[in-house]
Design a protein around this motif. Sequence first.
Motif, PDB file in Angstrom:
ATOM      1  N   GLU A   1       0.812  -1.215   0.000  1.00  0.00           N
ATOM      2  CA  GLU A   1       0.000   0.000   0.000  1.00  0.00           C
ATOM      3  C   GLU A   1       0.847   1.268   0.000  1.00  0.00           C
ATOM      4  O   GLU A   1       0.415   2.297  -0.510  1.00  0.00           O
ATOM      5  CB  GLU A   1      -0.937   0.025   1.213  1.00  0.00           C
ATOM      6  CG  GLU A   1      -2.024  -1.021   1.163  1.00  0.00           C
ATOM      7  CD  GLU A   1      -2.986  -0.898   2.317  1.00  0.00           C
ATOM      8  OE1 GLU A   1      -3.472   0.219   2.571  1.00  0.00           O
ATOM      9  OE2 GLU A   1      -3.246  -1.918   2.977  1.00  0.00           O
ATOM     10  N   TYR A   2       2.011   1.226   0.585  1.00  0.00           N
ATOM     11  CA  TYR A   2       2.817   2.439   0.754  1.00  0.00           C
ATOM     12  C   TYR A   2       3.125   3.143  -0.577  1.00  0.00           C
ATOM     13  O   TYR A   2       2.937   4.366  -0.669  1.00  0.00           O
ATOM     14  CB  TYR A   2       4.096   2.133   1.535  1.00  0.00           C
ATOM     15  CG  TYR A   2       3.847   1.930   3.014  1.00  0.00           C
ATOM     16  CD1 TYR A   2       4.036   2.972   3.922  1.00  0.00           C
ATOM     17  CD2 TYR A   2       3.386   0.710   3.507  1.00  0.00           C
ATOM     18  CE1 TYR A   2       3.787   2.791   5.279  1.00  0.00           C
ATOM     19  CE2 TYR A   2       3.136   0.531   4.862  1.00  0.00           C
ATOM     20  CZ  TYR A   2       3.335   1.569   5.736  1.00  0.00           C
ATOM     21  OH  TYR A   2       3.079   1.398   7.077  1.00  0.00           O
ATOM     22  N   PRO A   3       3.572   2.438  -1.620  1.00  0.00           N
ATOM     23  CA  PRO A   3       3.831   3.146  -2.887  1.00  0.00           C
ATOM     24  C   PRO A   3       2.603   3.846  -3.471  1.00  0.00           C
ATOM     25  O   PRO A   3       2.736   4.864  -4.156  1.00  0.00           O
ATOM     26  CB  PRO A   3       4.327   2.037  -3.821  1.00  0.00           C
ATOM     27  CG  PRO A   3       4.866   0.992  -2.915  1.00  0.00           C
ATOM     28  CD  PRO A   3       3.995   1.038  -1.690  1.00  0.00           C
ATOM     29  N   LEU A   4       1.413   3.339  -3.192  1.00  0.00           N
ATOM     30  CA  LEU A   4       0.189   3.954  -3.714  1.00  0.00           C
ATOM     31  C   LEU A   4      -0.048   5.344  -3.139  1.00  0.00           C
ATOM     32  O   LEU A   4      -0.714   6.167  -3.750  1.00  0.00           O
ATOM     33  CB  LEU A   4      -1.029   3.079  -3.389  1.00  0.00           C
ATOM     34  CG  LEU A   4      -1.074   1.698  -4.009  1.00  0.00           C
ATOM     35  CD1 LEU A   4      -2.279   0.926  -3.492  1.00  0.00           C
ATOM     36  CD2 LEU A   4      -1.096   1.779  -5.522  1.00  0.00           C
ATOM     37  N   PHE A   5       0.492   5.586  -1.933  1.00  0.00           N
ATOM     38  CA  PHE A   5       0.186   6.828  -1.238  1.00  0.00           C
ATOM     39  C   PHE A   5       1.383   7.772  -1.119  1.00  0.00           C
ATOM     40  O   PHE A   5       1.374   8.675  -0.281  1.00  0.00           O
ATOM     41  CB  PHE A   5      -0.422   6.506   0.138  1.00  0.00           C
ATOM     42  CG  PHE A   5      -1.715   5.754   0.026  1.00  0.00           C
ATOM     43  CD1 PHE A   5      -2.862   6.392  -0.433  1.00  0.00           C
ATOM     44  CD2 PHE A   5      -1.786   4.407   0.323  1.00  0.00           C
ATOM     45  CE1 PHE A   5      -4.058   5.700  -0.572  1.00  0.00           C
ATOM     46  CE2 PHE A   5      -2.978   3.706   0.198  1.00  0.00           C
ATOM     47  CZ  PHE A   5      -4.118   4.351  -0.246  1.00  0.00           C
ATOM     48  N   VAL A   6       2.390   7.585  -1.964  1.00  0.00           N
ATOM     49  CA  VAL A   6       3.513   8.531  -2.006  1.00  0.00           C
ATOM     50  C   VAL A   6       2.956   9.918  -2.325  1.00  0.00           C
ATOM     51  O   VAL A   6       2.095  10.075  -3.191  1.00  0.00           O
ATOM     52  CB  VAL A   6       4.574   8.094  -3.049  1.00  0.00           C
ATOM     53  CG1 VAL A   6       5.583   9.199  -3.308  1.00  0.00           C
ATOM     54  CG2 VAL A   6       5.275   6.818  -2.574  1.00  0.00           C
ATOM     55  N   GLY A   7       3.432  10.905  -1.571  1.00  0.00           N
ATOM     56  CA  GLY A   7       2.958  12.278  -1.743  1.00  0.00           C
ATOM     57  C   GLY A   7       1.874  12.660  -0.750  1.00  0.00           C
ATOM     58  O   GLY A   7       1.494  13.829  -0.659  1.00  0.00           O
ATOM     59  N   ARG A   8       1.356  11.701  -0.006  1.00  0.00           N
ATOM     60  CA  ARG A   8       0.308  11.958   0.985  1.00  0.00           C
ATOM     61  C   ARG A   8       0.920  12.127   2.377  1.00  0.00           C
ATOM     62  O   ARG A   8       1.997  11.630   2.660  1.00  0.00           O
ATOM     63  CB  ARG A   8      -0.688  10.786   1.032  1.00  0.00           C
ATOM     64  CG  ARG A   8      -1.466  10.545  -0.242  1.00  0.00           C
ATOM     65  CD  ARG A   8      -2.697  11.429  -0.369  1.00  0.00           C
ATOM     66  NE  ARG A   8      -3.564  11.386   0.778  1.00  0.00           N
ATOM     67  CZ  ARG A   8      -4.544  10.514   0.970  1.00  0.00           C
ATOM     68  NH1 ARG A   8      -4.814   9.603   0.058  1.00  0.00           N
ATOM     69  NH2 ARG A   8      -5.285  10.559   2.066  1.00  0.00           N
ATOM     70  N   GLN A   9       0.174  12.797   3.253  1.00  0.00           N
ATOM     71  CA  GLN A   9       0.573  12.946   4.659  1.00  0.00           C
ATOM     72  C   GLN A   9       0.419  11.600   5.359  1.00  0.00           C
ATOM     73  O   GLN A   9      -0.598  10.928   5.177  1.00  0.00           O
ATOM     74  CB  GLN A   9      -0.317  13.966   5.369  1.00  0.00           C
ATOM     75  CG  GLN A   9       0.014  15.410   5.041  1.00  0.00           C
ATOM     76  CD  GLN A   9       1.221  15.894   5.813  1.00  0.00           C
ATOM     77  OE1 GLN A   9       2.278  16.084   5.242  1.00  0.00           O
ATOM     78  NE2 GLN A   9       1.083  16.085   7.106  1.00  0.00           N
ATOM     79  N   ILE A  10       1.419  11.240   6.166  1.00  0.00           N
ATOM     80  CA  ILE A  10       1.392   9.943   6.836  1.00  0.00           C
ATOM     81  C   ILE A  10       2.030  10.059   8.218  1.00  0.00           C
ATOM     82  O   ILE A  10       2.857  10.939   8.457  1.00  0.00           O
ATOM     83  CB  ILE A  10       2.129   8.878   5.987  1.00  0.00           C
ATOM     84  CG1 ILE A  10       1.886   7.459   6.521  1.00  0.00           C
ATOM     85  CG2 ILE A  10       3.617   9.187   5.894  1.00  0.00           C
ATOM     86  CD1 ILE A  10       2.358   6.369   5.584  1.00  0.00           C
ATOM     87  N   ARG A  11       1.604   9.172   9.085  1.00  0.00           N
ATOM     88  CA  ARG A  11       2.251   9.013  10.391  1.00  0.00           C
ATOM     89  C   ARG A  11       2.716   7.563  10.458  1.00  0.00           C
ATOM     90  O   ARG A  11       1.917   6.639  10.279  1.00  0.00           O
ATOM     91  CB  ARG A  11       1.295   9.284  11.545  1.00  0.00           C
ATOM     92  CG  ARG A  11       1.934   9.089  12.928  1.00  0.00           C
ATOM     93  CD  ARG A  11       0.951   9.343  14.073  1.00  0.00           C
ATOM     94  NE  ARG A  11       0.402  10.693  13.975  1.00  0.00           N
ATOM     95  CZ  ARG A  11      -0.894  10.973  13.840  1.00  0.00           C
ATOM     96  NH1 ARG A  11      -1.790  10.004  13.802  1.00  0.00           N
ATOM     97  NH2 ARG A  11      -1.317  12.215  13.765  1.00  0.00           N
ATOM     98  N   ILE A  12       4.016   7.386  10.696  1.00  0.00           N
ATOM     99  CA  ILE A  12       4.584   6.052  10.830  1.00  0.00           C
ATOM    100  C   ILE A  12       5.086   5.900  12.257  1.00  0.00           C
ATOM    101  O   ILE A  12       5.838   6.742  12.755  1.00  0.00           O
ATOM    102  CB  ILE A  12       5.734   5.822   9.829  1.00  0.00           C
ATOM    103  CG1 ILE A  12       5.173   5.777   8.398  1.00  0.00           C
ATOM    104  CG2 ILE A  12       6.498   4.541  10.158  1.00  0.00           C
ATOM    105  CD1 ILE A  12       6.224   5.578   7.324  1.00  0.00           C
TER     106      ILE A  12
END
Length: 136
Positions: A87-98
Amino acid sequence: MFHQIEEDITPVIEAMGCHLVEIATHLNKKVLSVTLFVHKDSGISSEDCDQLMLALRPRIETLIHPQILRLSVSSPGVNRVLKSQREYPLFVGRQIRIVLHNGKTYEGILQAADEHGASVNGQICPYKNIAKGKLI
């Protein structure tokens, strides 16, 4: 069976410019609810979901009897918890908390993601160290 569904529907979803994020299922009495979470780079609309439903239902009905199937297609949502490294590559450019297993937290733009890990604010986080990733 669900692996077979994924194999059958993924080419159709991709041909329509989308990506399959997740197949969620729930059995309630004699009805099997199947929800397909689908992402589109430009954003998924209700019209996209309707078109996907029309295209995918006949394929899925070859594997699950239509009388027990309740099918829906949805966007992953703006605050999605990422459930797999694909899923991570699909949301490149989005705000995220890891959040890492050691408790350290990184918040910012998901800058990159490949088969090894995800990068936020210049920090590379290997998937094996990620306890939770969430879009914010």
